[in-house]
Design an enzyme around this catalytic site. Structure first.
Site, PDB file in Angstrom:
ATOM      1  CB  SER A 180      96.544 159.407-151.151  1.00 37.75           C
ATOM      2  OG  SER A 180      97.527 158.657-151.824  1.00 37.75           O
ATOM      3  CG  HIS A 208      92.713 160.046-148.939  1.00 38.59           C
ATOM      4  ND1 HIS A 208      93.257 160.846-147.951  1.00 38.59           N
ATOM      5  CD2 HIS A 208      93.659 159.138-149.250  1.00 38.59           C
ATOM      6  CE1 HIS A 208      94.489 160.449-147.700  1.00 38.59           C
ATOM      7  NE2 HIS A 208      94.762 159.413-148.469  1.00 38.59           N
ATOM      8  CE  LYS A 239      94.288 157.568-145.385  1.00 38.76           C
ATOM      9  NZ  LYS A 239      95.656 157.860-144.988  1.00 38.76           N
TER      10      LYS A 239
HETATM   11  N1  PMP Z   1      94.622 153.634-149.137  1.00 39.59           N
HETATM   12  C1  PMP Z   1      94.927 154.921-149.367  1.00 39.59           C
HETATM   13  C2  PMP Z   1      94.489 155.533-150.662  1.00 39.59           C
HETATM   14  C3  PMP Z   1      95.630 155.673-148.400  1.00 39.59           C
HETATM   15  O1  PMP Z   1      95.955 156.941-148.624  1.00 39.59           O
HETATM   16  C4  PMP Z   1      95.995 155.054-147.192  1.00 39.59           C
HETATM   17  C5  PMP Z   1      96.717 155.816-146.089  1.00 39.59           C
HETATM   18  N2  PMP Z   1      97.896 156.398-146.453  1.00 39.59           N
HETATM   19  C6  PMP Z   1      95.664 153.718-146.995  1.00 39.59           C
HETATM   20  C7  PMP Z   1      94.972 153.040-147.980  1.00 39.59           C
HETATM   21  C8  PMP Z   1      96.051 152.996-145.755  1.00 39.59           C
HETATM   22  O2  PMP Z   1      95.205 153.321-144.700  1.00 39.59           O
HETATM   23  P1  PMP Z   1      95.698 153.163-143.192  1.00 39.59           P
HETATM   24  O3  PMP Z   1      96.472 154.394-142.853  1.00 39.59           O
HETATM   25  O4  PMP Z   1      94.455 152.990-142.417  1.00 39.59           O
HETATM   26  O5  PMP Z   1      96.564 151.945-143.159  1.00 39.59           O
END
Ligand code: PMP
Length: 391
Positions: A180, A208, A239
């Site tokens: 991310s 992502h 997302k």
């Molecule tokens: N895994 C990754 C790699 C992320 O970037 C994120 C979001 N920041 C999440 C999990 C968590 O997802 P959510 O926003 O749906 O809680």
């Protein structure tokens, strides 16, 4: 109020370092341009990859969901909060991901925590990439299994970890599909080969990659043609899917187990009907409007090339996440501020979200951006970057 002196001290330090940030309020919907502090700026910080947060089909579905089933569900899934729409959506999601089953969690965060914390015991080992998301790290903190962290995307270090842990009952290798902060893609085919050689399980977090990589946005497993060889796929509905939530896709036995043991699933109320209905509409859009994904990738190539030809350090990114790495936290914040002056919102990200010395402004283009938006944004980067001596 008295009693928080220890927090005040810490915050004073952040202010001195220039990394204390109030939350940024959006005064508009999540479009390619948003209103912040009364000013219209180009949005380069949202995960709304396909523009689905404002897609008419999702908005309409959410309204109909509320009309038909109400604003909330009134219970956790395991007691009285499973509606037929929750089960229908999970069946469709499993079909989409080419897995036996899928289970939705309240967020991607709780999906990771729920799986990792529940399926392993002290006889097992979890083997995790050093740059995995915080929710994976927190899941690992909660598991009774032993843990081994391997250097980011380093297959030799991963193999060493697999060799060292052969006496374990089960080994679970966990990796983000797309990382991310850097936008690089995990070397999943190699990871799967190692897992097969050493008889380990593989879990990929496609937060992502869902809606971004693979046919119709099916994710990293589809992107690499690895169907049936990755045991657990986690993803987010928050997302590219444009709504809220997380999911676990995999074998039916895993779903059955999680329903009985994953604590965030067991002890937290199910998604409101508006959320699930909008997620169902998002699946329709992924299947019926693939041109959105094509546009996302066209925009990605255009913007990344533009930043690179201006001389910015964009690291190893291969996806719509393009970091502009500048070094110190204060410099990233200064670049972000200068960009805002020029009509662009791209947030600075510093330690502890990224390692010290690798602070950055992280950009994410979406399918919504027009060429004009992106040209204007590149121009803003050029001006701000020159002003701060970054390029
Ligand atoms: N895994 C990754 C790699 C992320 O970037 C994120 C979001 N920041 C999440 C999990 C968590 O997802 P959510 O926003 O749906 O809680």
């Amino acid at each position: 109020m008295k009693g928080f002196e220890h927090l005040e001290q810490e915050i004073a330090k952040w202010k001195e370092e220039g990394v204390f940030r109030p939350l940024t309020e959006l005064e508009s919907d999540q479009g390619s341009r948003v209103i912040i502090r009364g000013k219209e700026v180009i949005q380069l910080s949202s995960n709304n990859y396909l523009g689905l947060t404002t897609h008419p089909r999702l908005k309409q579905a959410a309204l109909e969901g509320v009309e038909r089933f109400g604003a909330g569900t009134g219970s956790v899934r395991t007691i009285a909060g499973t509606f037929s729409m929750h089960e229908d959506f999970e069946k469709r999601l499993a079909e989409f991901k080419h897995t036996e089953a899928a289970l939705v969690f309240q967020s991607g965060f709780t999906a990771n925590v729920g799986v990792i914390s529940s399926i392993l015991t002290e006889e097992d080992v979890v083997i995790s990439d050093a740059l995995n998301h915080a929710s994976i790290i927190d899941g690992i903190r909660l598991t009774k299994a032993q843990r081994r962290i391997y250097r980011h995307a380093d297959l030799d270090d991963l193999e060493a970890a697999l060799k060292e842990t052969q006496s374990a009952r089960k080994r679970l290798i966990v990796t983000d599909g797309v990382f991310s902060m850097d936008g690089d893609i995990a070397p999943l085919p190699d990871i799967v080969e190692l897992a097969e050689k050493y008889d380990a399980l593989v879990m990929v977090d496609d937060a992502h990659a869902s809606g971004v990589l693979g046919k119709n946005g099916r994710g990293t497993v589809d992107h690499f043609g690895l169907h049936g060889r990755v045991h657990i796929q986690v993803g987010t509905l928050s997302k590219a899917i444009g709504v809220l939530g997380g999911y676990v896709a995999g074998p039916k036995v895993l779903r059955d187990y999680l329903i009985h043991r994953a604590r965030p699933f067991l002890f937290s109320t199910s998604h409101p009907p508006a959320v699930t209905a909008a997620c169902q509409a998002a699946l329709d859009v992924l299947l019926e409007e693939p041109e959105l994904i094509d546009r996302l990738w066209d925009n990605t190539r255009f913007f990344k090339q533009g930043l690179e030809s201006l001389g910015f350090n964009t690291g190893k990114s291969k996806t719509p996440i393009t970091p502009v790495i500048v070094g110190e936290g204060a410099k990233a914040m200064a670049l972000s501020d200068a960009l805002f002056e020029e009509g662009v919102y791209a947030q600075g990200i510093a330690y502890p979200t990224v390692p010290k010395g690798e602070a950055r402004v992280r950009t994410i283009v979406t399918a919504q951006h027009t060429k004009e938006d992106l040209e204007q944004a590149l121009h803003a980067f050029e001006k701000a970057g020159k002003k701060l001596g970054i390029i």
